[in-house]
Design a protein around this motif. Structure first.
Motif, mmCIF file in Angstrom:
data_model
loop_
_atom_site.group_PDB
_atom_site.id
_atom_site.type_symbol
_atom_site.label_atom_id
_atom_site.label_comp_id
_atom_site.label_asym_id
_atom_site.label_seq_id
_atom_site.Cartn_x
_atom_site.Cartn_y
_atom_site.Cartn_z
ATOM 1 N N GLY A 37 0.856 -1.196 0.000
ATOM 2 C CA GLY A 37 0.000 0.000 0.000
ATOM 3 C C GLY A 37 0.885 1.237 0.000
ATOM 4 N N THR A 38 1.681 1.383 -1.047
ATOM 5 C CA THR A 38 2.783 2.358 -1.014
ATOM 6 C C THR A 38 2.356 3.806 -1.218
ATOM 7 O OG1 THR A 38 5.102 2.519 -1.665
ATOM 8 C CG2 THR A 38 3.508 2.378 -3.472
ATOM 9 N N GLY A 39 1.177 4.048 -1.823
ATOM 10 C CA GLY A 39 0.745 5.437 -2.055
ATOM 11 C C GLY A 39 1.780 6.193 -2.865
ATOM 12 N N ASP A 62 0.602 -1.408 -4.777
ATOM 13 C CA ASP A 62 -0.594 -0.633 -4.444
ATOM 14 C C ASP A 62 -1.698 -1.080 -5.401
ATOM 15 O OD1 ASP A 62 -0.836 2.235 -2.683
ATOM 16 O OD2 ASP A 62 -2.494 1.787 -4.054
ATOM 17 N N ILE A 63 -2.948 -0.895 -4.955
ATOM 18 C CA ILE A 63 -4.084 -1.257 -5.802
ATOM 19 C C ILE A 63 -4.413 -0.114 -6.777
ATOM 20 C CG2 ILE A 63 -5.913 -0.335 -4.298
ATOM 21 C CD1 ILE A 63 -7.436 -2.991 -4.802
ATOM 22 N N ALA A 99 -1.278 -4.455 -7.350
ATOM 23 C CA ALA A 99 -1.823 -5.693 -6.777
ATOM 24 C C ALA A 99 -2.772 -5.345 -5.647
ATOM 25 C CB ALA A 99 -0.694 -6.568 -6.250
ATOM 26 N N ASN A 100 -3.689 -6.286 -5.400
ATOM 27 C CA ASN A 100 -4.648 -6.147 -4.300
ATOM 28 C C ASN A 100 -4.190 -7.051 -3.171
ATOM 29 O OD1 ASN A 100 -6.773 -6.184 -2.559
ATOM 30 N ND2 ASN A 100 -8.283 -6.943 -4.045
ATOM 31 N N LEU A 101 -3.746 -6.448 -2.086
ATOM 32 C CA LEU A 101 -3.184 -7.301 -1.039
ATOM 33 C C LEU A 101 -4.247 -8.042 -0.249
ATOM 34 C CD1 LEU A 101 -2.626 -6.152 2.251
ATOM 35 C CD2 LEU A 101 -1.640 -4.368 0.851
ATOM 36 N N ASN A 123 1.910 1.106 5.750
ATOM 37 C CA ASN A 123 1.001 2.034 6.426
ATOM 38 C C ASN A 123 -0.327 1.834 5.700
ATOM 39 O OD1 ASN A 123 -0.389 4.133 7.579
ATOM 40 N ND2 ASN A 123 0.652 5.738 6.401
ATOM 41 N N LYS A 146 -10.162 4.666 -0.507
ATOM 42 C CA LYS A 146 -9.404 3.391 -0.499
ATOM 43 C C LYS A 146 -8.085 3.522 0.263
ATOM 44 C CE LYS A 146 -9.130 1.786 -4.863
ATOM 45 N NZ LYS A 146 -9.964 2.648 -5.668
ATOM 46 N N ALA A 147 -7.580 4.757 0.382
ATOM 47 C CA ALA A 147 -6.317 4.946 1.102
ATOM 48 C C ALA A 147 -6.546 5.043 2.600
ATOM 49 C CB ALA A 147 -5.619 6.209 0.606
HETATM 50 C C1 SAM Z 1 -2.923 4.969 4.257
HETATM 51 S S1 SAM Z 1 -2.414 4.947 2.545
HETATM 52 C C2 SAM Z 1 -0.645 4.940 2.793
HETATM 53 C C3 SAM Z 1 0.145 5.462 1.654
HETATM 54 C C4 SAM Z 1 1.662 5.577 1.956
HETATM 55 N N1 SAM Z 1 2.212 4.274 2.303
HETATM 56 C C5 SAM Z 1 1.922 6.561 3.076
HETATM 57 O O1 SAM Z 1 2.355 6.149 4.168
HETATM 58 O O2 SAM Z 1 1.705 7.768 2.849
HETATM 59 C C6 SAM Z 1 -2.803 3.304 2.070
HETATM 60 C C7 SAM Z 1 -2.481 2.901 0.639
HETATM 61 O O3 SAM Z 1 -2.956 1.566 0.468
HETATM 62 C C8 SAM Z 1 -3.495 1.421 -0.846
HETATM 63 N N2 SAM Z 1 -4.472 0.324 -0.842
HETATM 64 C C9 SAM Z 1 -5.773 0.344 -0.433
HETATM 65 N N3 SAM Z 1 -6.340 -0.850 -0.588
HETATM 66 C C10 SAM Z 1 -5.378 -1.670 -1.093
HETATM 67 C C11 SAM Z 1 -5.371 -3.035 -1.461
HETATM 68 N N4 SAM Z 1 -6.471 -3.814 -1.319
HETATM 69 N N5 SAM Z 1 -4.231 -3.561 -1.974
HETATM 70 C C12 SAM Z 1 -3.109 -2.785 -2.129
HETATM 71 N N6 SAM Z 1 -3.060 -1.478 -1.773
HETATM 72 C C13 SAM Z 1 -4.177 -0.926 -1.263
HETATM 73 C C14 SAM Z 1 -4.133 2.770 -1.131
HETATM 74 O O4 SAM Z 1 -4.285 2.979 -2.523
HETATM 75 C C15 SAM Z 1 -3.139 3.723 -0.448
HETATM 76 O O5 SAM Z 1 -2.168 4.172 -1.367
#
Ligand code: SAM
Length: 219
Positions: A37-39, A62-63, A99-101, A123, A146-147
């Motif tokens: 979930g790298t954003g 990330d998704i 990818a969807n984790l 995160n 989603k974030a």
């Molecule tokens: C809280 S944000 C954190 C972003 C970054 N890591 C940071 O610390 O600023 C969560 C991230 O998880 C991603 N995310 C949400 N659902 C997800 C999934 N099912 N699989 C992968 N990534 C996902 C979102 O798109 C978002 O970028």
């Protein structure tokens, strides 16, 4: 940074900097890192920046295609690029995959081919439904739900990460996991990590405001 990607927070920078001082890879002892979930890519890119050149290969998933395109742009800007066979000088490298984790078939092919990892960071979205509805509009209007939204209890992603660590070979036997958590989630997430049976030691790091912010699990 740009909408709808999560704006990196100072509390994230704080624990990532502490992690950089804790793990300390070197060119002689390089490591691999997976960020879930790298954003914007802020966690792996800050680590790649802080650690010596040639000491880390980072992979991020990330998704969201918008998030991945911003993470790649940020990587280009900071000169942290994918591996190239033509290069002579050691460098830290950064790759991404969509990818969807939460999916049954995660880890995706790219994460599997880079595994097992020495360090897994995340995160993830961790805001429970009730708190999501109460967020100030400055957050909910700007950032992708989603974030932010971590399922009804806010803990959906931590359960998924703990299942992943128990069932897959994504983490090396002596690896370390660092997970940012919401304000009242540290004890539950620490217990989830302990219940995987993979770790010798777990601890919780405080943020600069004294809040429990990061669960660290070490094998
Ligand atoms: C809280 S944000 C954190 C972003 C970054 N890591 C940071 O610390 O600023 C969560 C991230 O998880 C991603 N995310 C949400 N659902 C997800 C999934 N099912 N699989 C992968 N990534 C996902 C979102 O798109 C978002 O970028």
């Amino acid at each position: 940074m740009r909408p709808p990607i999560l704006i990196p927070r100072p509390e994230t920078e704080h624990w990532v900097t502490k992690l950089a001082e804790t793990v300390r890879p070197s060119t002689q002892k390089p490591i691999s890192l997976l960020d879930l979930g790298t954003g914007s890519g802020c966690i792996p890119l800050l680590l790649c920046h802080l650690w010596p050149a040639g000491s880390v290969k980072a992979h991020a998933v990330d998704i969201s295609p918008h998030a991945l395109s911003l993470a790649q742009e940020n990587a280009q800007r900071t000169g942290i690029l994918p591996h190239s066979d033509h290069e002579k000088k050691p460098r830290n490298t950064f790759t991404t995959s969509m990818a969807n984790l939460l999916a049954e078939d995660f880890p995706d092919t790219a994460s599997r081919s880079n595994s097992p990892f020495d360090v897994i960071t995340s995160n993830p979205p961790y805001i429970p439904w009730k708190e999501y509805l109460e967020l100030p509009r400055s957050v909910s209007d700007f950032e992708d739900p989603k974030a932010l939204f971590g399922g009804p209890s806010g803990l959906e992603f931590y359960h998924a990460i703990s299942r992943l660590i128990s069932r897959s070979d994504l983490l090396k036997p002596d690896g370390i996991v660092a997970l940012e958590v919401g304000h009242d989630q540290a004890d539950t997430v620490e217990a989830l990590m302990r219940d995987t049976g993979r770790f010798r030691r777990t601890e919780v790091w405080l943020d600069p405001w004294g809040k429990q912010r990061t669960v660290i699990a070490q094998a």
